[in-house]
Design a protein around this motif. Structure first.
Motif, PDB file in Angstrom:
ATOM      1  N   LYS A 105     -43.936  75.968  -9.146  1.00  0.00           N
ATOM      2  CA  LYS A 105     -44.037  76.349 -10.553  1.00  0.00           C
ATOM      3  C   LYS A 105     -45.464  76.217 -11.069  1.00  0.00           C
ATOM      4  O   LYS A 105     -45.841  76.839 -12.044  1.00  0.00           O
ATOM      5  CB  LYS A 105     -43.109  75.466 -11.401  1.00  0.00           C
ATOM      6  N   ARG A 109     -49.013  79.970 -10.858  1.00  0.00           N
ATOM      7  CA  ARG A 109     -48.770  80.255 -12.275  1.00  0.00           C
ATOM      8  C   ARG A 109     -49.726  79.498 -13.164  1.00  0.00           C
ATOM      9  O   ARG A 109     -50.439  80.051 -13.974  1.00  0.00           O
ATOM     10  CB  ARG A 109     -47.348  79.876 -12.658  1.00  0.00           C
ATOM     11  N   LYS A 110     -49.714  78.167 -13.014  1.00  0.00           N
ATOM     12  CA  LYS A 110     -50.603  77.353 -13.856  1.00  0.00           C
ATOM     13  C   LYS A 110     -51.982  77.196 -13.230  1.00  0.00           C
ATOM     14  O   LYS A 110     -52.958  76.955 -13.909  1.00  0.00           O
ATOM     15  CB  LYS A 110     -49.984  75.989 -14.109  1.00  0.00           C
ATOM     16  N   MET A 135     -47.205  91.305 -10.301  1.00  0.00           N
ATOM     17  CA  MET A 135     -47.252  89.974 -10.907  1.00  0.00           C
ATOM     18  C   MET A 135     -46.237  89.895 -12.052  1.00  0.00           C
ATOM     19  O   MET A 135     -45.537  88.904 -12.223  1.00  0.00           O
ATOM     20  CB  MET A 135     -48.644  89.673 -11.481  1.00  0.00           C
ATOM     21  N   PHE A 136     -46.195  90.954 -12.842  1.00  0.00           N
ATOM     22  CA  PHE A 136     -45.334  90.950 -14.042  1.00  0.00           C
ATOM     23  C   PHE A 136     -43.881  91.264 -13.699  1.00  0.00           C
ATOM     24  O   PHE A 136     -42.961  90.751 -14.311  1.00  0.00           O
ATOM     25  CB  PHE A 136     -45.879  91.953 -15.065  1.00  0.00           C
ATOM     26  N   HIS A 139     -42.724  87.894 -11.597  1.00  0.00           N
ATOM     27  CA  HIS A 139     -42.716  86.624 -12.317  1.00  0.00           C
ATOM     28  C   HIS A 139     -42.127  86.721 -13.725  1.00  0.00           C
ATOM     29  O   HIS A 139     -41.660  85.741 -14.272  1.00  0.00           O
ATOM     30  CB  HIS A 139     -44.129  86.045 -12.403  1.00  0.00           C
ATOM     31  N   GLN A 140     -42.235  87.908 -14.343  1.00  0.00           N
ATOM     32  CA  GLN A 140     -41.754  87.996 -15.723  1.00  0.00           C
ATOM     33  C   GLN A 140     -40.611  88.982 -15.883  1.00  0.00           C
ATOM     34  O   GLN A 140     -40.140  89.218 -16.999  1.00  0.00           O
ATOM     35  CB  GLN A 140     -42.915  88.364 -16.658  1.00  0.00           C
ATOM     36  N   LYS A 150     -48.902  96.767 -18.601  1.00  0.00           N
ATOM     37  CA  LYS A 150     -49.577  95.454 -18.517  1.00  0.00           C
ATOM     38  C   LYS A 150     -50.765  95.512 -17.550  1.00  0.00           C
ATOM     39  O   LYS A 150     -51.812  94.908 -17.796  1.00  0.00           O
ATOM     40  CB  LYS A 150     -48.590  94.399 -18.007  1.00  0.00           C
ATOM     41  N   ALA A 189     -53.340  87.144 -14.696  1.00  0.00           N
ATOM     42  CA  ALA A 189     -52.132  87.818 -15.169  1.00  0.00           C
ATOM     43  C   ALA A 189     -51.124  86.861 -15.807  1.00  0.00           C
ATOM     44  O   ALA A 189     -50.565  87.146 -16.856  1.00  0.00           O
ATOM     45  CB  ALA A 189     -51.496  88.588 -14.019  1.00  0.00           C
ATOM     46  N   LEU A 190     -50.894  85.728 -15.175  1.00  0.00           N
ATOM     47  CA  LEU A 190     -49.850  84.827 -15.674  1.00  0.00           C
ATOM     48  C   LEU A 190     -50.424  83.764 -16.615  1.00  0.00           C
ATOM     49  O   LEU A 190     -49.773  82.761 -16.909  1.00  0.00           O
ATOM     50  CB  LEU A 190     -49.114  84.175 -14.497  1.00  0.00           C
ATOM     51  N   GLU A 191     -51.651  84.011 -17.080  1.00  0.00           N
ATOM     52  CA  GLU A 191     -52.333  83.096 -17.999  1.00  0.00           C
ATOM     53  C   GLU A 191     -52.321  81.652 -17.505  1.00  0.00           C
ATOM     54  O   GLU A 191     -51.758  80.759 -18.140  1.00  0.00           O
ATOM     55  CB  GLU A 191     -51.726  83.205 -19.416  1.00  0.00           C
ATOM     56  N   PRO A 192     -52.969  81.433 -16.356  1.00  0.00           N
ATOM     57  CA  PRO A 192     -53.006  80.078 -15.793  1.00  0.00           C
ATOM     58  C   PRO A 192     -53.852  79.144 -16.661  1.00  0.00           C
ATOM     59  O   PRO A 192     -54.636  79.613 -17.489  1.00  0.00           O
ATOM     60  CB  PRO A 192     -53.692  80.292 -14.436  1.00  0.00           C
TER      61      PRO A 192
END
Ligand SMILES: Nc1ncnc2c1ncn2[C@@H]1O[C@H](COP(=O)(O)OP(=O)(O)O)[C@@H](O)[C@H]1O
Ligand code: SF4
Ligand SMILES: [Mg+2]
Length: 351
Positions: A105, A109-110, A135-136, A139-140, A150, A189-192
């Motif tokens: 997790k 992501r982070k 990625m989107f 993961h989303q 995106k 992309a996932l705003e880490p």
């Protein structure tokens, strides 16, 4: 063997303090068990990175910069790699003690990573829009159409011209600099909360290097991320980093706020690195390069690992490992964040 000077003020705040750093690496050791013996690649690294802060990790090839990053990302080859000791705290929690699911997790992501070689990280047979969109989608859970929108947005964000037209192009249709921007877009992309960039501009031309570095610095500020910038080139980090950790033979030998290290290095190795940066006002002059080679990690010299190459070495350097001393002004006043693992740091900075 004590590597950390208990009196040193480096590394900065401990967990539990009001300002818990985003990432804190504590006394990290990594070794590789090979047929020839045990290669001690990381030998007690400590560093911290806070939100909005850029740490530059500097050192010649083989000093353990990437291996430290791989340990943080959980992508070390184990075996032959092994982490016999250390902690890697992300937001105060040790990732080395987490379950695989908890770790998953966080990593990717982070914490995201950008590598030197964009071409080998991207899939040549898929369009960049598809790879960014993935990625989107994955993961989303976005639809194909949403993910493509995106992807275009991210390409805009990393300032790829005509993103809408180029979203269906393949990696080889982009220049090296543009490909590295795509890698940055994928990492963002996932705003880490933390990005580790391992020699992100090394493969690029000098002018493109500066543009990509500026972009990375801008985005880091915009997203208020922590950034670990790994490089062997002191020249590229001056304008973007807040602080520097210089590595040699798997140890941090000097730490300092970035603007100070250029003016007054407190370790002979850093001094040597600085003297080997080409300067515009010294055209034609021969570059100083540190003599000799980095040590064989199967047989790191006793005492200070740098001693065979150091012009200042004395007897003590061949027997005692220098701890990371707190570096102060001549009158003893504080120089916050400064440390040097040299028996003769005073002579080096004030001498
Ligand atoms: N998979 C591996 N197997 C054995 N040794 C390795 C492996 N990866 C790294 N090492 C050892 O760790 C040392 C440090 O590597 P690295 O962290 O990549 O250096 P750098 O500072 O150039 O990034 C290397 O010189 C090598 O001896
Ligand atoms: S401890 Fe000794 S050998 Fe090591 S850098 Fe300092 S002076 Fe040089
Ligand atoms: Mg490396």
């Amino acid at each position: 063997m004590t590597i950390i000077d208990k009196n040193a003020d480096v590394p900065a705040p401990r967990t539990g303090d009001a300002a818990t750093p985003l990432l804190e690496v504590r006394d990290l050791h990594v070794e590789f068990h090979t047929r020839d013996g045990v290669a001690k690649a990381v030998n007690g690294v400590n560093y911290t990175v806070s939100a909005g802060e850029t740490l530059a990790v500097l050192g010649e090839s083989g000093s353990g910069k990437s291996v430290t990053a791989q340990a943080i990302m959980g992508i070390l080859d184990m075996p032959p790699g092994k982490i016999p000791h250390g902690e890697i705290l992300f937001q105060g929690r040790d990732m080395l003690k987490m379950s695989n699911e908890e770790r998953r997790k966080i990593r990717g992501r982070k914490i995201a990573m950008i590598f030197q070689d964009a071409l080998s990280s991207l899939n040549p047979v898929l369009t960049v829009g598809y790879q960014l969109g993935e990625m989107f989608r994955v993961h989303q859970g976005l639809s194909k159409k949403e993910a493509k929108a995106k992807a275009i947005e991210m390409m805009d964000r990393v300032r790829i011209p005509a993103a809408r037209e180029r979203v269906n192009d393949y990696p080889h249709q982009f220049s090296g600099g543009m490909r590295q921007r795509i890698m940055i877009a994928m990492a963002l992309a996932l705003e880490p909360e933390l990005i580790i960039a391992d020699e992100p501009t090394t493969a690029l031309d000098v002018t493109v290097q500066a543009q990509v570095m500026d972009l990375l610095a801008d985005l880091q500020r915009e997203y208020n991320m922590g950034l670990i910038l790994i490089t062997h080139d002191l020249g590229v980090v001056a304008d973007v980093a807040d602080k520097i950790a210089v590595m040699y033979a798997g140890r941090i030998v000097e730490t300092a706020p970035v603007h100070e290290i250029y003016k007054r290095p407190a370790h002979p190795y850093t001094k040597g690195l600085l003297e080997s940066i080409p300067r515009l006002d010294q055209k034609g002059q021969e570059l100083y390069a540190i003599k000799g080679l980095p040590p064989n990690l199967l047989r790191i010299p006793t005492g200070c690992a740098f001693n065979p190459r150091c012009e200042m070495a004395q007897d003590i350097c061949r027997t005692e490992v220098p701890t990371l001393h707190r570096v102060t002004e001549q009158d003893g006043s504080e120089l916050p964040g400064r440390g040097s693992a040299c028996h003769f740091w005073k002579e080096t900075i004030h001498g």
